[in-house]
Design an enzyme around this catalytic site. Structure first.
Site, mmCIF file in Angstrom:
data_model
loop_
_atom_site.group_PDB
_atom_site.id
_atom_site.type_symbol
_atom_site.label_atom_id
_atom_site.label_comp_id
_atom_site.label_asym_id
_atom_site.label_seq_id
_atom_site.Cartn_x
_atom_site.Cartn_y
_atom_site.Cartn_z
ATOM 1 N N CYS A 73 0.779 -1.147 0.073
ATOM 2 C CA CYS A 73 0.019 0.112 -0.158
ATOM 3 C C CYS A 73 0.978 1.217 0.030
ATOM 4 O O CYS A 73 0.540 2.257 -0.599
ATOM 5 C CB CYS A 73 -0.776 -0.056 1.365
ATOM 6 S SG CYS A 73 -2.391 -1.028 0.917
ATOM 7 N N VAL A 74 2.054 1.188 0.617
ATOM 8 C CA VAL A 74 2.784 2.350 0.704
ATOM 9 C C VAL A 74 3.229 2.542 -0.901
ATOM 10 O O VAL A 74 3.354 3.651 -1.050
ATOM 11 C CB VAL A 74 4.129 2.035 1.633
ATOM 12 C CG1 VAL A 74 5.110 3.146 1.207
ATOM 13 C CG2 VAL A 74 3.613 2.147 3.122
#
Length: 183
Positions: A73-74
């Protein structure tokens, strides 16, 4: 993490994997191309209400994040922010949103830690209504499955890409190309 071209359906009866061995079930009514984005009341990371069915004449790209506390997700969020900021001029008729089941406070921390700009963050943390109404809810985790959804100026869905494996990324470039053709 790699971008995938693979598409899988949203909704009850569908499965998403994590590292190909862990299987999770999706819940809710799966949206598809041709449907209208359902009306869901979300909260922005700045604690303001947001209705997914509101129209404003803009094409919208929704990047669904599983959890802001995962490395995939980063990368997904950082690449989206970088792309939006590097291409502002050609994207003026497109709005970008990142949706997760994280609280608005966790999203604020995430945005600040990673210096993310150009994207509005929306939280589905309270009732998971977005996950339920789009079929993006991972039943066992209470999180959203990694996806990208594009709507036209009238909130009609023109693209859904749900990745079948959570360690892969949806194709942002393909979503943006389709969104640009709506103008």
């Amino acid at each position: 993490f790699e971008v995938t071209e693979q598409h899988a359906k949203l909704g009850s009866g569908e499965i998403v994997t994590l590292e190909k061995t862990n299987k999770f079930h999706l819940a809710g009514e799966g949206v598809k191309v041709g449907d209208y984005m359902p009306s869901v009341q979300l909260m922005t990371s700045n604690l303001k209400p947001f209705d997914t069915s509101a129209t404003n004449g803009k094409v919208k790209i929704y990047s669904l994040l599983t959890s802001v506390d995962t490395p995939v997700c980063v990368q997904q969020a950082a690449e989206l922010s970088q792309f939006v900021n590097e291409n502002k001029a050609s994207l003026k008729d497109i709005e970008f949103y990142a949706i997760s089941a994280d609280t608005p406070f966790a999203q604020q921390r995430f945005i600040s830690e990673h210096e993310l700009t150009g994207v509005e963050y929306l939280s589905d943390s309270v009732e998971h209504a977005f996950g339920e109404k789009t079929g993006a809810l991972i039943k066992e985790l209470g999180l959203l499955t990694r996806s990208i959804v594009v709507t036209d100026q009238n909130n009609k869905i023109i693209l859904v890409q749900r990745v079948p494996e959570l360690t892969t990324l949806p194709n942002l470039a393909a979503a943006v190309e389709l969104a640009k053709k709506q103008g």
